[in-house]
Scaffold this active site. Sequence first.
Site: not given
Ligand SMILES: NC(=O)c1ccc[n+]([C@@H]2O[C@H](COP(=O)([O-])OP(=O)(O)OC[C@H]3O[C@@H](n4cnc5c(N)ncnc54)[C@H](O)[C@@H]3O)[C@@H](O)[C@H]2O)c1
Ligand SMILES: [Zn+2]
Length: 358
Positions: A250, A186, A144, A247, A267, A122, A228, A243, A254, A238
Amino acid sequence: MQTVSVSLAANPYEIVISSGIFPQFGEYFKKWVPGARQAVVVTDTNVEPLYGMKIAEILADAGIANDLCVVEAGEESKCPEVAQMLWERLIECGADRKTVVVAVGGGVVGDLAGFVAATLNRGIPFIQVPTTLLAQVDSSVGGKTGINIPQGKNLVGAFWQPKGVLMDMTSLQTLDDRQYRAGLAEVVKYGVILDADFFAFLEQNISAVNARQEDVLARIIARSCELKAQIVIEDERETSGRRAILNYGHTFGHAVEKLCGFGTYLHGEAVGIGMSFAAKLAMKLEPEKKELQELSERQDALLEALHIPTQVPDLPRDAVLSAMLHDKKTENGTIRFVLPNRLGECVMKTVEGVESFI
Ligand SMILES: NC(=O)c1ccc[n+]([C@@H]2O[C@H](COP(=O)([O-])OP(=O)(O)OC[C@H]3O[C@@H](n4cnc5c(N)ncnc54)[C@H](O)[C@@H]3O)[C@@H](O)[C@H]2O)c1
Ligand SMILES: [Zn+2]
């Protein structure tokens, strides 16, 4: 070094941003989770050899016993099966309520490891070490966490705030260009919706941003996190609607992401296209407001200078409309958009007859 305080009433924590700060991770770990003796470091197959193993060694040197769990790089790992594998690994490693989950990687690792930390026993302590620009300016701030199921992205999740977040600018030097730009989209978004001076700072520092100059990066990451964090403090779960302004770009983004097939556009790239669309939509809805035209032009110019796409790909209008109607930001069949009012300020607007603007 820059520090951003996320002063949530129940779970305040700090985000530390600096170059070459990873060697001090052990000290931050002890400060953020006093008394903790055990950690499980979660990373992915790309980040493990770059930073995951180092973080594990730094913790061991600081006297923190730890295990390293590596998941396949990529969005597919944000799924129930991998979450289950991690729950099981944590239990095998003897995890209890005091064990700290340390996420080292991009948003995928952060969302997944955060969700596992939120749900095991938990909820156990969690620290974020985001290594992509997107994770640093967006996913690691706000609490999140979650995973995808076949019915949709991020459909299963929890709000779970970390005990602290450590970002090292040097980690961005290994990121590939597209991933870097996706994070920048972003960053531009925060300027447009919340801070005109920050937008102007980006305009004035385009070559430094493109060259990933670390002092400029530290400033833009810190400001993005502050902006943020402010919104998250106002609307942590939210509920008030505040919040939702995050978006911006987005709703249309999307739709582009989905219709072109996930993976065609990252994205952030789709968000660039979505912001360009949203600014033009605002302009068409209020043609008498000259500042909206200027905003749209400045925004497109900045996005393009940062090599972020703005051109809407050729997509059937009906499909775009129906994808937007199915987006969760829609209510009663009308489409609600976050639209700029002026640079640094935006509003939520219900738009009817969007098809005539596509
Ligand atoms: N929680 C939230 O509020 C929130 C907000 C926006 C996005 N997200 C989520 O985030 C995810 C996308 O995150 P992302 O864009 O970081 O993608 P990711 O985690 O897939 O990273 C992108 C790629 O870069 C590589 N990588 C990471 N750090 C590196 C570095 N320093 N050097 C070289 N390669 C590296 C990873 O292995 C991967 O192949 C999605 O799942 C999305 O839904 C969450
Ligand atoms: Zn986004």
